[in-house]
Design a protein around this motif. Structure first.
Motif, PDB file in Angstrom:
ATOM      1  N   PHE A  63       0.825  -1.208   0.000  1.00 33.42           N
ATOM      2  CA  PHE A  63       0.000   0.000   0.000  1.00 33.42           C
ATOM      3  C   PHE A  63       0.859   1.259   0.000  1.00 33.42           C
ATOM      4  N   LEU A  64       1.986   1.240   0.703  1.00 36.03           N
ATOM      5  CA  LEU A  64       2.905   2.380   0.653  1.00 36.03           C
ATOM      6  C   LEU A  64       3.464   2.559  -0.759  1.00 36.03           C
ATOM      7  N   ALA A  65       3.820   1.455  -1.387  1.00 33.04           N
ATOM      8  CA  ALA A  65       4.328   1.531  -2.758  1.00 33.04           C
ATOM      9  C   ALA A  65       3.266   2.080  -3.708  1.00 33.04           C
ATOM     10  N   ILE A  66       2.026   1.662  -3.522  1.00 33.90           N
ATOM     11  CA  ILE A  66       0.935   2.176  -4.350  1.00 33.90           C
ATOM     12  C   ILE A  66       0.778   3.679  -4.124  1.00 33.90           C
ATOM     13  N   GLY A  67       0.884   4.125  -2.874  1.00 34.57           N
ATOM     14  CA  GLY A  67       0.817   5.556  -2.578  1.00 34.57           C
ATOM     15  C   GLY A  67       1.887   6.333  -3.324  1.00 34.57           C
ATOM     16  N   ILE A  68       3.090   5.787  -3.365  1.00 36.05           N
ATOM     17  CA  ILE A  68       4.177   6.430  -4.123  1.00 36.05           C
ATOM     18  C   ILE A  68       3.790   6.519  -5.593  1.00 36.05           C
ATOM     19  N   GLY A  69       3.309   5.418  -6.150  1.00 41.96           N
ATOM     20  CA  GLY A  69       2.923   5.417  -7.563  1.00 41.96           C
ATOM     21  C   GLY A  69       1.833   6.420  -7.863  1.00 41.96           C
ATOM     22  N   LEU A  74       0.085  11.620 -10.073  1.00 40.47           N
ATOM     23  CA  LEU A  74      -0.605  12.894  -9.861  1.00 40.47           C
ATOM     24  C   LEU A  74       0.338  14.088 -10.057  1.00 40.47           C
ATOM     25  N   ILE A  75       1.588  13.954  -9.629  1.00 41.60           N
ATOM     26  CA  ILE A  75       2.565  15.029  -9.835  1.00 41.60           C
ATOM     27  C   ILE A  75       2.766  15.276 -11.322  1.00 41.60           C
ATOM     28  N   ALA A  76       2.815  14.207 -12.098  1.00 40.39           N
ATOM     29  CA  ALA A  76       3.004  14.337 -13.545  1.00 40.39           C
ATOM     30  C   ALA A  76       1.796  14.989 -14.216  1.00 40.39           C
ATOM     31  N   GLN A  82      -0.319  19.290  -6.716  1.00 44.52           N
ATOM     32  CA  GLN A  82      -0.303  19.505  -5.262  1.00 44.52           C
ATOM     33  C   GLN A  82      -0.825  18.279  -4.515  1.00 44.52           C
ATOM     34  N   ALA A  83      -1.872  17.680  -5.028  1.00 47.22           N
ATOM     35  CA  ALA A  83      -2.389  16.457  -4.404  1.00 47.22           C
ATOM     36  C   ALA A  83      -1.344  15.347  -4.495  1.00 47.22           C
ATOM     37  N   GLY A  84      -0.672  15.251  -5.628  1.00 49.33           N
ATOM     38  CA  GLY A  84       0.375  14.249  -5.806  1.00 49.33           C
ATOM     39  C   GLY A  84       1.519  14.441  -4.830  1.00 49.33           C
ATOM     40  N   LEU A  85       1.902  15.686  -4.620  1.00 48.42           N
ATOM     41  CA  LEU A  85       2.966  15.970  -3.653  1.00 48.42           C
ATOM     42  C   LEU A  85       2.548  15.543  -2.251  1.00 48.42           C
ATOM     43  N   ALA A  86       1.306  15.807  -1.889  1.00 51.02           N
ATOM     44  CA  ALA A  86       0.816  15.422  -0.564  1.00 51.02           C
ATOM     45  C   ALA A  86       0.843  13.907  -0.392  1.00 51.02           C
ATOM     46  N   VAL A  87       0.372  13.178  -1.380  1.00 48.10           N
ATOM     47  CA  VAL A  87       0.355  11.715  -1.306  1.00 48.10           C
ATOM     48  C   VAL A  87       1.783  11.175  -1.280  1.00 48.10           C
ATOM     49  N   LEU A  92       6.217   8.622   1.530  1.00 54.26           N
ATOM     50  CA  LEU A  92       7.657   8.595   1.812  1.00 54.26           C
ATOM     51  C   LEU A  92       7.930   8.730   3.308  1.00 54.26           C
ATOM     52  N   ALA A  93       7.239   9.647   3.957  1.00 51.43           N
ATOM     53  CA  ALA A  93       7.439   9.837   5.400  1.00 51.43           C
ATOM     54  C   ALA A  93       7.055   8.570   6.165  1.00 51.43           C
ATOM     55  N   SER A  94       5.996   7.895   5.744  1.00 51.89           N
ATOM     56  CA  SER A  94       5.601   6.644   6.387  1.00 51.89           C
ATOM     57  C   SER A  94       6.679   5.580   6.242  1.00 51.89           C
ATOM     58  N   MET A  95       7.275   5.497   5.061  1.00 54.37           N
ATOM     59  CA  MET A  95       8.356   4.535   4.845  1.00 54.37           C
ATOM     60  C   MET A  95       9.560   4.850   5.735  1.00 54.37           C
ATOM     61  N   VAL A  96       9.930   6.112   5.789  1.00 52.53           N
ATOM     62  CA  VAL A  96      11.086   6.521   6.600  1.00 52.53           C
ATOM     63  C   VAL A  96      10.816   6.249   8.079  1.00 52.53           C
ATOM     64  N   LEU A  97       9.635   6.614   8.535  1.00 54.58           N
ATOM     65  CA  LEU A  97       9.311   6.403   9.945  1.00 54.58           C
ATOM     66  C   LEU A  97       9.224   4.918  10.293  1.00 54.58           C
ATOM     67  N   ALA A  98       8.751   4.091   9.364  1.00 59.47           N
ATOM     68  CA  ALA A  98       8.728   2.646   9.601  1.00 59.47           C
ATOM     69  C   ALA A  98      10.153   2.118   9.755  1.00 59.47           C
ATOM     70  N   ALA A  99      11.083   2.645   8.979  1.00 58.40           N
ATOM     71  CA  ALA A  99      12.486   2.236   9.108  1.00 58.40           C
ATOM     72  C   ALA A  99      13.054   2.682  10.455  1.00 58.40           C
ATOM     73  N   VAL A 100      12.682   3.865  10.897  1.00 58.66           N
ATOM     74  CA  VAL A 100      13.128   4.354  12.218  1.00 58.66           C
ATOM     75  C   VAL A 100      12.583   3.449  13.317  1.00 58.66           C
ATOM     76  N   VAL A 101      11.316   3.082  13.229  1.00 60.23           N
ATOM     77  CA  VAL A 101      10.724   2.180  14.222  1.00 60.23           C
ATOM     78  C   VAL A 101      11.459   0.842  14.217  1.00 60.23           C
TER      79      VAL A 101
END
Length: 133
Positions: A63-69, A74-76, A82-87, A92-101
């Motif tokens: 699901f995180l990978a799908i969010g990136i896609g 949307l950015i393209a 703007q919606a694409g940047l938010a998603v 990305l932040a979720s992936m980074v924070l999961a790695a921190v956890v």
């Protein structure tokens, strides 16, 4: 689209591919000895016990990978950038924070945390810098 945002999107795509691979391992190939040994398990019984959690976690990664896609698509699209940047940033932040956890919960998993966290961290930094530029 700026060069930094393009570079961020490339690293985001790499992060998405890594997370799709993790999904495959955890949700599709979990019963293979080579797979569960990769995750540090020592027996089929241990793998069977952890299988439901691994299956669930695999889909989280998908699901995180799908969010990136979705974010990149949307950015393209100039009308939904703007919606694409938010998603993209949220994924990305979720992936980074999961790695921190992961690394804070068990420092022995630093390699795994780096595998799942470095590409999205680079992508997140590049994306945020592109917004500030």
């Amino acid at each position: 689209m700026s060069g930094l945002l393009i570079a961020g999107s490339v690293f985001a795509g790499i992060a998405a591919l890594i997370h799709v691979y993790i999904f495959f391992l955890e949700s599709v190939a979990w019963s293979r000895e080579k797979t569960w040994r990769l995750f540090g398990l020592g027996s089929q019984a241990e793998a069977d016990t952890v299988k439901p959690m691994a299956f669930n976690q695999g889909f989280y990664n998908l699901f995180l990978a799908i969010g990136i896609g979705v974010g990149i698509v949307l950015i393209a699209s100039s009308s939904a950038e703007q919606a694409g940047l938010a998603v993209l940033i949220a994924s990305l932040a979720s992936m980074v924070l999961a790695a921190v956890v992961l690394i804070t919960s068990n420092p022995k998993l630093a390699r795994s945390a780096a595998i799942q966290g470095v590409a999205p961290l680079i992508a997140l930094v590049l994306t945020l810098v592109s917004l500030a530029a």
